[in-house]
Design a protein around this motif. Structure first.
Motif, PDB file in Angstrom:
ATOM      1  N   ALA A   2       0.873  -1.164  -0.255  1.00  0.00           N
ATOM      2  CA  ALA A   2       0.170   0.097   0.069  1.00  0.00           C
ATOM      3  C   ALA A   2       0.867   1.298  -0.258  1.00  0.00           C
ATOM      4  N   ASP A   3       1.402   1.475  -1.283  1.00  0.00           N
ATOM      5  CA  ASP A   3       2.345   2.856  -1.382  1.00  0.00           C
ATOM      6  C   ASP A   3       1.631   3.860  -1.877  1.00  0.00           C
ATOM      7  N   THR A   4       2.632   4.823  -2.283  1.00  0.00           N
ATOM      8  CA  THR A   4       2.025   5.889  -3.297  1.00  0.00           C
ATOM      9  C   THR A   4       1.318   5.527  -4.413  1.00  0.00           C
ATOM     10  N   ALA A   5       1.795   4.766  -5.205  1.00  0.00           N
ATOM     11  CA  ALA A   5       1.315   4.092  -6.567  1.00  0.00           C
ATOM     12  C   ALA A   5      -0.040   3.739  -6.391  1.00  0.00           C
ATOM     13  N   ASN A   6      -0.151   2.773  -5.427  1.00  0.00           N
ATOM     14  CA  ASN A   6      -1.345   2.195  -4.917  1.00  0.00           C
ATOM     15  C   ASN A   6      -2.492   3.062  -4.172  1.00  0.00           C
ATOM     16  N   ARG A   7      -2.132   4.152  -3.823  1.00  0.00           N
ATOM     17  CA  ARG A   7      -2.764   4.835  -2.775  1.00  0.00           C
ATOM     18  C   ARG A   7      -4.353   4.952  -3.294  1.00  0.00           C
ATOM     19  N   ALA A   8      -4.674   5.291  -4.563  1.00  0.00           N
ATOM     20  CA  ALA A   8      -5.991   5.495  -5.083  1.00  0.00           C
ATOM     21  C   ALA A   8      -6.921   4.101  -4.918  1.00  0.00           C
ATOM     22  N   LEU A  53      -0.054   3.955  13.029  1.00  0.00           N
ATOM     23  CA  LEU A  53      -1.400   4.307  13.186  1.00  0.00           C
ATOM     24  C   LEU A  53      -1.393   5.288  14.488  1.00  0.00           C
ATOM     25  N   ARG A  54      -0.784   4.936  15.378  1.00  0.00           N
ATOM     26  CA  ARG A  54      -0.877   5.584  16.731  1.00  0.00           C
ATOM     27  C   ARG A  54      -0.283   6.953  16.647  1.00  0.00           C
ATOM     28  N   ARG A  55       0.996   6.830  15.958  1.00  0.00           N
ATOM     29  CA  ARG A  55       1.652   8.119  15.762  1.00  0.00           C
ATOM     30  C   ARG A  55       0.848   9.323  15.065  1.00  0.00           C
ATOM     31  N   LEU A  56       0.066   8.697  13.877  1.00  0.00           N
ATOM     32  CA  LEU A  56      -0.710   9.441  12.916  1.00  0.00           C
ATOM     33  C   LEU A  56      -2.019   9.927  13.744  1.00  0.00           C
ATOM     34  N   GLY A  57      -2.357   9.542  14.905  1.00  0.00           N
ATOM     35  CA  GLY A  57      -3.577  10.057  15.643  1.00  0.00           C
ATOM     36  C   GLY A  57      -4.745   8.964  15.633  1.00  0.00           C
ATOM     37  N   PHE A 114      -6.173   1.811  -2.992  1.00  0.00           N
ATOM     38  CA  PHE A 114      -6.411   1.502  -1.456  1.00  0.00           C
ATOM     39  C   PHE A 114      -7.633   2.068  -1.072  1.00  0.00           C
ATOM     40  N   THR A 115      -7.530   3.487  -1.168  1.00  0.00           N
ATOM     41  CA  THR A 115      -8.779   4.219  -0.899  1.00  0.00           C
ATOM     42  C   THR A 115     -10.077   3.649  -1.422  1.00  0.00           C
ATOM     43  N   ARG A 116      -9.997   3.276  -2.676  1.00  0.00           N
ATOM     44  CA  ARG A 116     -11.232   2.975  -3.242  1.00  0.00           C
ATOM     45  C   ARG A 116     -11.742   1.574  -2.449  1.00  0.00           C
ATOM     46  N   SER A 117     -11.034   0.776  -2.132  1.00  0.00           N
ATOM     47  CA  SER A 117     -11.467  -0.581  -1.750  1.00  0.00           C
ATOM     48  C   SER A 117     -11.825  -0.154  -0.231  1.00  0.00           C
ATOM     49  N   LEU A 118     -11.252   0.479   0.559  1.00  0.00           N
ATOM     50  CA  LEU A 118     -11.782   1.101   1.874  1.00  0.00           C
ATOM     51  C   LEU A 118     -13.289   1.974   1.599  1.00  0.00           C
ATOM     52  N   GLU A 119     -13.326   2.628   0.590  1.00  0.00           N
ATOM     53  CA  GLU A 119     -14.627   3.444   0.647  1.00  0.00           C
ATOM     54  C   GLU A 119     -15.733   2.133   0.326  1.00  0.00           C
ATOM     55  N   ILE A 120     -15.384   1.264  -0.820  1.00  0.00           N
ATOM     56  CA  ILE A 120     -16.449   0.350  -0.956  1.00  0.00           C
ATOM     57  C   ILE A 120     -16.808  -0.814   0.177  1.00  0.00           C
ATOM     58  N   ARG A 149      -1.074  -8.677   6.025  1.00  0.00           N
ATOM     59  CA  ARG A 149      -0.426  -9.323   4.963  1.00  0.00           C
ATOM     60  C   ARG A 149       0.150  -8.388   3.810  1.00  0.00           C
ATOM     61  N   LEU A 150      -0.040  -7.020   4.379  1.00  0.00           N
ATOM     62  CA  LEU A 150       0.976  -6.062   3.490  1.00  0.00           C
ATOM     63  C   LEU A 150       2.478  -5.933   3.991  1.00  0.00           C
ATOM     64  N   HIS A 151       3.164  -6.009   2.811  1.00  0.00           N
ATOM     65  CA  HIS A 151       4.494  -6.021   2.910  1.00  0.00           C
ATOM     66  C   HIS A 151       5.056  -4.371   3.313  1.00  0.00           C
ATOM     67  N   PHE A 152       4.192  -3.427   2.819  1.00  0.00           N
ATOM     68  CA  PHE A 152       4.530  -2.129   3.136  1.00  0.00           C
ATOM     69  C   PHE A 152       3.274  -1.201   3.223  1.00  0.00           C
ATOM     70  N   LEU A 153       3.248  -0.514   4.162  1.00  0.00           N
ATOM     71  CA  LEU A 153       2.023   0.533   4.356  1.00  0.00           C
ATOM     72  C   LEU A 153       2.489   2.022   4.521  1.00  0.00           C
ATOM     73  N   SER A 154       2.322   2.787   3.434  1.00  0.00           N
ATOM     74  CA  SER A 154       2.973   4.101   3.433  1.00  0.00           C
ATOM     75  C   SER A 154       2.191   5.212   4.265  1.00  0.00           C
ATOM     76  N   VAL A 155       2.772   6.064   4.708  1.00  0.00           N
ATOM     77  CA  VAL A 155       2.122   7.197   5.546  1.00  0.00           C
ATOM     78  C   VAL A 155       0.969   7.650   4.978  1.00  0.00           C
ATOM     79  N   GLY A 156       0.907   7.848   3.599  1.00  0.00           N
ATOM     80  CA  GLY A 156      -0.260   8.417   2.949  1.00  0.00           C
ATOM     81  C   GLY A 156      -1.522   7.451   2.930  1.00  0.00           C
ATOM     82  N   CYS A 157      -1.149   6.259   2.774  1.00  0.00           N
ATOM     83  CA  CYS A 157      -2.342   5.223   2.773  1.00  0.00           C
ATOM     84  C   CYS A 157      -2.662   5.103   4.234  1.00  0.00           C
TER      85      CYS A 157
END
Length: 272
Positions: free
Chosen positions: A184-190, A252-256, A192-198, A215-223
């Protein structure tokens, strides 16, 4: 795994073969019938002839399903699994740490095998792996198999590989949870967001949703920020549980996350 173009297929084959050789395993490679041995070797050896020593000493073997089930002429799951079990025992007896096989399922049409019999084999193969040093990838060319067959096989196997490093996949679990797999990086943010919205829209009736990030290998701050924002605005939900590992939980805790009342972060251990 499934693939829709040759580049993806050969990327996975090459990585799988080289990893097995590096681990001291014996490797059986069963390419799609019709692909010449010269092409197979050119693909897995690029940009050098790195697998030549392994082939010369018998650690890497190019074969076919017809050879595996010989002298039988028709495929049966019992015959195939019996032979692969024998090959696993032979590999360890020869001093290898185990056996791995890459099987391109193009053999099904080449041998005129019944798809139903093949599907039964895929869901009843535990004996090949339980307590045994055996690893296998079954590869389905989406240009050869119906979409329904590929989807069925993805569900039948314990793991379905992402096509490429850097990909993101979202799946609905049996408990209606939303599972994210990959990056879930910058390239996949759209995506990621769309899946959450649905998922949020789909679960308003129950007023709760479970999101699994383990099961994510990477989670960006943006996502991660986008997730918190969507949950904060999800007025139709009483609870959104986020399953995450220790690193994700800390982010997630540091981001509020603590300031989002309906969000509950549940720290769990990865299953792999």
């Amino acid at each position: 795994m499934s693939y829709g173009n040759d580049e993806v297929r050969w990327e996975v084959v090459t990585a799988f073969v080289r990893l097995g050789l590096a681990r001291g395993e014996k490797v059986l490679l069963l390419p799609c019938p019709g692909v010449s041995e010269a092409e197979v070797l050119a693909r897995i050896d690029f940009p050098s002839r790195s697998t030549v020593p392994a082939r010369e000493r018998g650690q890497l073997v190019l074969t076919s399903m017809r050879e595996v089930i010989r002298p039988d002429r028709e495929f049966t799951a019992a015959r195939q699994m019996g032979r692969l079990s024998e090959e696993t025992d032979r590999a360890t007896a020869e001093g290898y740490t185990g056996l791995r096989a890459f099987i391109d399922m193009g053999w099904v049409a080449a041998l005129g095998a019944d798809v139903g019999a093949m599907a039964h084999r895929e869901t009843h193969a535990d004996q090949l792996f339980t307590g045994r040093p055996y690893t296998e990838i079954c590869a389905y060319d989406r240009r050869r198999f119906d979409r329904s067959v590929v989807r069925s096989m993805e569900r039948a196997h314990p793991r379905a590989l992402l096509e490429r490093i850097g990909s993101l996949r979202s799946e609905r679990g049996p408990d209606d949870a939303l599972h994210f797999i990959g990056e879930a990086d910058t390239a996949n943010r759209a995506a990621f967001t769309r899946s959450l919205e649905i998922a949020l829209a789909r679960t308003t009736r129950n007023r709760r949703l479970t999101i699994d990030l383990t099961r994510l290998h990477f989670l960006s701050v943006g996502c991660a920020t986008g997730l918190l924002s969507l949950v904060r605005d999800a007025a139709g939900h009483d609870l959104v549980e986020v399953r995450c590992d220790q690193v994700q939980s800390g982010m997630l805790r540091r981001l509020g996350a603590g300031a989002v009342p309906r969000l509950a972060a549940k720290e769990v251990s990865r299953s792999w």
